[in-house]
Design a protein around this motif. Structure first.
Motif, mmCIF file in Angstrom:
data_model
loop_
_atom_site.group_PDB
_atom_site.id
_atom_site.type_symbol
_atom_site.label_atom_id
_atom_site.label_comp_id
_atom_site.label_asym_id
_atom_site.label_seq_id
_atom_site.Cartn_x
_atom_site.Cartn_y
_atom_site.Cartn_z
ATOM 1 N N UNK A 3 -7.414 25.472 -16.099
ATOM 2 C CA UNK A 3 -8.295 24.495 -15.459
ATOM 3 C C UNK A 3 -7.969 23.118 -16.022
ATOM 4 N N UNK A 4 -8.143 22.086 -15.198
ATOM 5 C CA UNK A 4 -7.828 20.737 -15.673
ATOM 6 C C UNK A 4 -8.589 19.694 -14.878
ATOM 7 N N UNK A 5 -8.767 18.543 -15.511
ATOM 8 C CA UNK A 5 -9.378 17.406 -14.833
ATOM 9 C C UNK A 5 -8.318 16.703 -13.999
ATOM 10 N N UNK A 6 -8.701 16.287 -12.807
ATOM 11 C CA UNK A 6 -7.806 15.570 -11.904
ATOM 12 C C UNK A 6 -8.432 14.237 -11.561
ATOM 13 N N UNK A 7 -7.692 13.159 -11.798
ATOM 14 C CA UNK A 7 -8.165 11.830 -11.414
ATOM 15 C C UNK A 7 -7.966 11.642 -9.924
ATOM 16 N N UNK A 8 -9.014 11.211 -9.265
ATOM 17 C CA UNK A 8 -8.989 10.961 -7.828
ATOM 18 C C UNK A 8 -8.753 9.472 -7.621
ATOM 19 N N UNK A 9 -7.865 9.153 -6.699
ATOM 20 C CA UNK A 9 -7.543 7.754 -6.425
ATOM 21 C C UNK A 9 -8.823 6.979 -6.119
ATOM 22 N N UNK A 10 -8.992 5.871 -6.831
ATOM 23 C CA UNK A 10 -10.174 5.032 -6.644
ATOM 24 C C UNK A 10 -9.710 3.643 -6.235
ATOM 25 N N UNK A 11 -10.239 3.148 -5.144
ATOM 26 C CA UNK A 11 -9.945 1.794 -4.681
ATOM 27 C C UNK A 11 -11.190 0.967 -4.946
ATOM 28 N N UNK A 12 -11.049 0.018 -5.882
ATOM 29 C CA UNK A 12 -12.193 -0.808 -6.263
ATOM 30 C C UNK A 12 -12.312 -2.007 -5.348
ATOM 31 N N UNK A 13 -13.537 -2.334 -4.996
ATOM 32 C CA UNK A 13 -13.819 -3.439 -4.088
ATOM 33 C C UNK A 13 -15.192 -3.995 -4.456
ATOM 34 N N UNK A 14 -15.372 -5.279 -4.293
ATOM 35 C CA UNK A 14 -16.668 -5.893 -4.624
ATOM 36 C C UNK A 14 -17.781 -5.350 -3.721
ATOM 37 N N UNK A 15 -17.419 -4.770 -2.581
ATOM 38 C CA UNK A 15 -18.409 -4.209 -1.652
ATOM 39 C C UNK A 15 -18.746 -2.762 -1.989
ATOM 40 N N UNK A 16 -18.034 -2.184 -2.960
ATOM 41 C CA UNK A 16 -18.239 -0.785 -3.344
ATOM 42 C C UNK A 16 -16.910 -0.077 -3.463
ATOM 43 N N UNK A 17 -16.872 0.944 -4.270
ATOM 44 C CA UNK A 17 -15.631 1.677 -4.506
ATOM 45 C C UNK A 17 -15.416 2.763 -3.451
ATOM 46 N N UNK A 18 -14.152 3.121 -3.284
ATOM 47 C CA UNK A 18 -13.751 4.154 -2.340
ATOM 48 C C UNK A 18 -12.868 5.148 -3.086
ATOM 49 N N UNK A 19 -13.180 6.434 -2.973
ATOM 50 C CA UNK A 19 -12.341 7.479 -3.579
ATOM 51 C C UNK A 19 -11.630 8.215 -2.450
ATOM 52 N N UNK A 20 -10.346 8.538 -2.684
ATOM 53 C CA UNK A 20 -9.523 9.141 -1.630
ATOM 54 C C UNK A 20 -8.880 10.428 -2.136
ATOM 55 N N UNK A 21 -9.053 11.507 -1.361
ATOM 56 C CA UNK A 21 -8.386 12.771 -1.650
ATOM 57 C C UNK A 21 -7.499 13.073 -0.452
ATOM 58 N N UNK A 22 -6.203 13.103 -0.696
ATOM 59 C CA UNK A 22 -5.238 13.404 0.359
ATOM 60 C C UNK A 22 -4.485 14.666 0.000
ATOM 61 N N UNK A 23 -3.584 15.103 0.885
ATOM 62 C CA UNK A 23 -2.939 16.405 0.729
ATOM 63 C C UNK A 23 -2.214 16.601 -0.587
#
Length: 131
Positions: A3-23
């Motif tokens: 088992x392991x921790x996986x960092x999910x892509x995070x796009x930071x923005x002043x309007x709020x952050x967005x996390x992206x999980x792709x294939x």
């Protein structure tokens, strides 16, 4: 333990952050998505291992702890960031506990639901890990 921790892509923005999980973000193809919420702080979830299913657990909101056991090692991991997921391969006993108020646990799974592929008895799980 695999088992392991996986960092999910995070796009930071002043309007709020967005996390992206792709294939290519996680080590399996997603077949099922479900989430746990309104779990009382003194309750626990999980209490099983999977024969085929791989999972990624994400604390979308709040926090909770995941206790994992591979038959030889037992570890506890706190999940409390929506851009970090916990990858749990097959054959790992897992329990989730200490849910904070308002917590939401998102689960991405590699299989459709099949009750036959769950091991829900810890003693049987331990026996399956013996050589």
């Amino acid at each position: 333990m695999k088992a392991k921790l996986i960092n999910i892509t995070k796009i930071e923005d002043s309007r709020g952050n967005l996390a992206v999980i792709e294939k290519d973000s996680i080590p399996f193809k997603i077949k099922r998505v479900y989430y746990l919420y309104d779990v009382p702080s003194n309750a626990y979830r999980g209490g099983h291992a999977n024969k085929k299913q791989e999972s990624l657990l994400i604390a979308l909101s709040g926090s909770f702890e995941v206790v994992m056991d591979d038959g030889t090692e037992r570890i506890r991991i706190m999940l409390n960031k929506p851009n970090v997921g916990l990858y749990i391969p097959t054959g790992i006993w897992r329990e989730m506990e200490n849910f904070s108020s308002g917590s939401v646990c998102l689960v991405l799974a590699s299989t459709n639901y099949d009750e036959q592929e769950y091991i829900r008895d810890y003693n049987l799980f331990k026996l399956s890990k013996q050589p």
